[in-house]
Motif scaffolding. Structure first.
Motif, PDB file in Angstrom:
ATOM      1  N   ASP A  34     -37.624   4.449  57.693  1.00  0.00           N
ATOM      2  CA  ASP A  34     -37.907   4.553  56.398  1.00  0.00           C
ATOM      3  C   ASP A  34     -39.696   5.502  56.360  1.00  0.00           C
ATOM      4  O   ASP A  34     -40.923   4.682  56.222  1.00  0.00           O
ATOM      5  N   LEU A  35     -39.795   5.844  57.302  1.00  0.00           N
ATOM      6  CA  LEU A  35     -41.747   6.964  57.936  1.00  0.00           C
ATOM      7  C   LEU A  35     -42.560   7.574  56.395  1.00  0.00           C
ATOM      8  O   LEU A  35     -42.773   7.396  56.587  1.00  0.00           O
ATOM      9  N   HIS A  36     -41.245   7.925  55.954  1.00  0.00           N
ATOM     10  CA  HIS A  36     -41.822   8.482  54.339  1.00  0.00           C
ATOM     11  C   HIS A  36     -42.545   9.593  55.362  1.00  0.00           C
ATOM     12  O   HIS A  36     -43.951   9.010  54.546  1.00  0.00           O
ATOM     13  N   MET A  37     -42.797  10.395  55.785  1.00  0.00           N
ATOM     14  CA  MET A  37     -43.862  11.060  55.967  1.00  0.00           C
ATOM     15  C   MET A  37     -43.322  12.587  55.046  1.00  0.00           C
ATOM     16  O   MET A  37     -42.094  13.188  54.393  1.00  0.00           O
ATOM     17  N   GLY A  38     -44.401  12.704  54.784  1.00  0.00           N
ATOM     18  CA  GLY A  38     -44.351  13.792  53.755  1.00  0.00           C
ATOM     19  C   GLY A  38     -44.710  13.646  52.079  1.00  0.00           C
ATOM     20  O   GLY A  38     -44.828  13.698  51.246  1.00  0.00           O
ATOM     21  N   LYS A  39     -44.986  11.572  52.018  1.00  0.00           N
ATOM     22  CA  LYS A  39     -45.277  11.576  51.003  1.00  0.00           C
ATOM     23  C   LYS A  39     -46.828  12.050  50.476  1.00  0.00           C
ATOM     24  O   LYS A  39     -46.666  12.753  49.285  1.00  0.00           O
ATOM     25  N   ALA A  40     -47.378  11.765  50.753  1.00  0.00           N
ATOM     26  CA  ALA A  40     -48.778  12.684  50.283  1.00  0.00           C
ATOM     27  C   ALA A  40     -48.187  13.547  49.459  1.00  0.00           C
ATOM     28  O   ALA A  40     -48.560  14.469  48.676  1.00  0.00           O
ATOM     29  N   VAL A  41     -47.799  15.543  50.568  1.00  0.00           N
ATOM     30  CA  VAL A  41     -47.380  16.393  50.091  1.00  0.00           C
ATOM     31  C   VAL A  41     -46.603  16.580  48.791  1.00  0.00           C
ATOM     32  O   VAL A  41     -47.065  17.185  47.901  1.00  0.00           O
ATOM     33  N   HIS A 154     -37.539  -1.733  52.120  1.00  0.00           N
ATOM     34  CA  HIS A 154     -38.596  -2.157  52.742  1.00  0.00           C
ATOM     35  C   HIS A 154     -39.101  -3.493  52.202  1.00  0.00           C
ATOM     36  O   HIS A 154     -39.663  -3.763  51.484  1.00  0.00           O
ATOM     37  N   PRO A 155     -38.438  -4.508  52.798  1.00  0.00           N
ATOM     38  CA  PRO A 155     -38.725  -5.678  52.476  1.00  0.00           C
ATOM     39  C   PRO A 155     -39.660  -6.343  52.830  1.00  0.00           C
ATOM     40  O   PRO A 155     -40.452  -5.794  53.816  1.00  0.00           O
ATOM     41  N   LYS A 156     -40.254  -7.657  52.037  1.00  0.00           N
ATOM     42  CA  LYS A 156     -41.635  -7.984  52.122  1.00  0.00           C
ATOM     43  C   LYS A 156     -41.450  -9.447  51.851  1.00  0.00           C
ATOM     44  O   LYS A 156     -40.416  -9.809  51.269  1.00  0.00           O
ATOM     45  N   ALA A 157     -42.567 -10.085  52.686  1.00  0.00           N
ATOM     46  CA  ALA A 157     -41.773 -11.598  52.229  1.00  0.00           C
ATOM     47  C   ALA A 157     -43.390 -13.156  51.835  1.00  0.00           C
ATOM     48  O   ALA A 157     -44.116 -11.906  52.469  1.00  0.00           O
ATOM     49  N   ARG A 165     -51.978 -18.069  49.829  1.00  0.00           N
ATOM     50  CA  ARG A 165     -50.589 -17.251  49.412  1.00  0.00           C
ATOM     51  C   ARG A 165     -50.549 -15.545  50.256  1.00  0.00           C
ATOM     52  O   ARG A 165     -51.443 -15.233  50.544  1.00  0.00           O
ATOM     53  N   ILE A 166     -49.726 -15.388  51.330  1.00  0.00           N
ATOM     54  CA  ILE A 166     -50.240 -14.276  52.335  1.00  0.00           C
ATOM     55  C   ILE A 166     -48.713 -13.321  52.056  1.00  0.00           C
ATOM     56  O   ILE A 166     -47.920 -13.767  52.164  1.00  0.00           O
ATOM     57  N   THR A 167     -48.907 -11.626  52.130  1.00  0.00           N
ATOM     58  CA  THR A 167     -47.972 -11.081  52.109  1.00  0.00           C
ATOM     59  C   THR A 167     -47.339  -9.977  52.728  1.00  0.00           C
ATOM     60  O   THR A 167     -48.625  -9.561  53.335  1.00  0.00           O
ATOM     61  N   ARG A 168     -46.953  -9.980  53.768  1.00  0.00           N
ATOM     62  CA  ARG A 168     -46.257  -8.958  54.575  1.00  0.00           C
ATOM     63  C   ARG A 168     -44.839  -8.182  54.607  1.00  0.00           C
ATOM     64  O   ARG A 168     -43.782  -8.908  54.097  1.00  0.00           O
ATOM     65  N   TYR A 186     -48.091   3.300  52.919  1.00  0.00           N
ATOM     66  CA  TYR A 186     -48.148   3.536  51.720  1.00  0.00           C
ATOM     67  C   TYR A 186     -47.174   3.783  50.979  1.00  0.00           C
ATOM     68  O   TYR A 186     -46.332   4.950  50.441  1.00  0.00           O
ATOM     69  N   THR A 187     -45.803   2.418  51.944  1.00  0.00           N
ATOM     70  CA  THR A 187     -44.595   2.877  51.832  1.00  0.00           C
ATOM     71  C   THR A 187     -43.643   1.583  50.843  1.00  0.00           C
ATOM     72  O   THR A 187     -43.179   1.771  50.001  1.00  0.00           O
ATOM     73  N   GLY A 188     -44.852   0.491  50.186  1.00  0.00           N
ATOM     74  CA  GLY A 188     -44.586  -0.752  49.341  1.00  0.00           C
ATOM     75  C   GLY A 188     -43.355  -1.048  49.645  1.00  0.00           C
ATOM     76  O   GLY A 188     -43.081  -1.001  50.920  1.00  0.00           O
ATOM     77  N   GLY A 189     -42.695  -1.691  49.218  1.00  0.00           N
ATOM     78  CA  GLY A 189     -41.363  -2.695  49.421  1.00  0.00           C
ATOM     79  C   GLY A 189     -41.377  -3.792  48.227  1.00  0.00           C
ATOM     80  O   GLY A 189     -41.664  -3.906  47.341  1.00  0.00           O
ATOM     81  N   LEU A 190     -39.868  -4.095  48.687  1.00  0.00           N
ATOM     82  CA  LEU A 190     -39.298  -5.399  47.519  1.00  0.00           C
ATOM     83  C   LEU A 190     -39.160  -7.004  48.242  1.00  0.00           C
ATOM     84  O   LEU A 190     -38.655  -7.075  49.636  1.00  0.00           O
TER      85      LEU A 190
END
Length: 221
Positions: A34-41, A154-157, A165-168, A186-190
C-alpha cells in the motif's frame, strides 16, 4: 536505530521494520504494501483534499533507506502500489527515475491490488499473488492452506502508555495470517478493533506497532 522487531510466522524468521516494511532474511526479500504512489496527483485531478506534492518522495526515501539497511536484493510490492490505474505513467519525473534506480540490480515483483489491478509500466514481474513456500503473498486476505501475508486494510492500533494514548500503524498476525501496515505517506488506517479485523483474526492475534520504539501487544479489540 534498530532494524526492527524479529518474530516468527509460518515457521519462518521475519523482521517487522520500524517503517512498516517486512524483511525475510532467508529469502533476501523486502515486502512493502500500500504505497499508494500518485495519491496527491489523483486527488488534485478529482477535487479531493490537497496533499503536499512530495508525498511520493517521502515514501521512496523511506524505501531506499530500508533497502540500504537490509541489503535486500528482492522486493515485493504487495498491491495498491499506485493510488489508481494509470498513475504509474503520471508520476513526477523525479519519482519515476527514483523507482528505476531502486529497481536496478534487484528482482522486483508487483502484486496487483484493488487500486492498481493489472500490470504497471515500470519494470519487474506483475502477478496476481505469489506463493513463495511456505508463505503465500496477496493483496487482500482471503485464506488458503499456506500461511498468508497481505495488506489492504492499513491496520493501526492504540494503546495507553505512561498515562497517554498513542496510535500507530501496526502489523497484525496470528497463526494463519499476517497483515502489513500501509507503507505510503498519507495513507490513513483502520483501527484493529474494527469489525473487519475482529472477524478475520484469531482470538490470540498480536499487533506490532511501528515507529522508532516498536511495541508488540495482544491485538486491541
Amino acid at each position: 536505530m534498530s532494524l526492527g522487531l524479529p518474530f516468527q510466522f509460518g515457521g519462518e524468521a521475519l523482521i517487522a521494520l520500524t517503517t512498516g516494511a517486512l524483511f525475510w532474511p532467508a529469502q533476501d526479500l523486502l515486502v512493502v504494501s500500500d504505497l499508494h504512489m500518485g495519491k496527491a496527483v489523483r486527488q488534485a485531478r478529482f477535487g479531493g483534499a490537497v496533499l503536499p506534492p512530495y508525498e511520493g518522495r517521502e515514501t521512496l526515501d523511506r524505501l531506499a533507506t530500508d533497502l540500504d539497511r537490509t541489503g535486500a536484493r528482492r522486493v515485493l510490492c504487495l498491491g495498491d502500489s499506485f493510488d489508481a490505474p494509470g498513475l504509474d505513467t503520471a508520476l513526477p519525473d523525479e519519482d519515476r527515475s527514483r523507482f528505476l534506480a531502486l529497481q536496478a540490480g534487484r528482482d522486483w515483483i508487483w502484486v496487483e491490488g484493488n487500486h492498481d489491478p493489472g500490470p504497471v509500466e515500470l519494470g519487474g514481474q506483475h502477478l496476481a499473488d505469489l506463493h513463495l513456500p511456505p508463505l503465500m503473498f496477496r493483496h487482500i486476505a482471503k485464506g488458503c492452506d499456506a500461511p498468508e501475508i497481505s495488506g489492504h486494510y492499513h491496520p493501526k492500533a492504540t494503546l495507553a502508555l505512561r498515562g497517554r494514548r498513542i496510535t500507530r500503524p501496526c502489523f497484525l498476525y496470528d497463526s494463519r495470517r499476517l497483515i502489513l501496515p500501509a507503507y505510503g505517506t498519507y495513507t490513513g488506517g483502520l483501527h484493529s478493533n474494527a469489525a473487519a479485523f475482529t472477524g478475520l483474526m484469531e482470538p490470540n492475534a498480536r499487533a506490532i506497532l511501528t515507529g522508532p520504539r516498536m511495541i508488540e501487544i495482544p491485538m486491541p479489540r
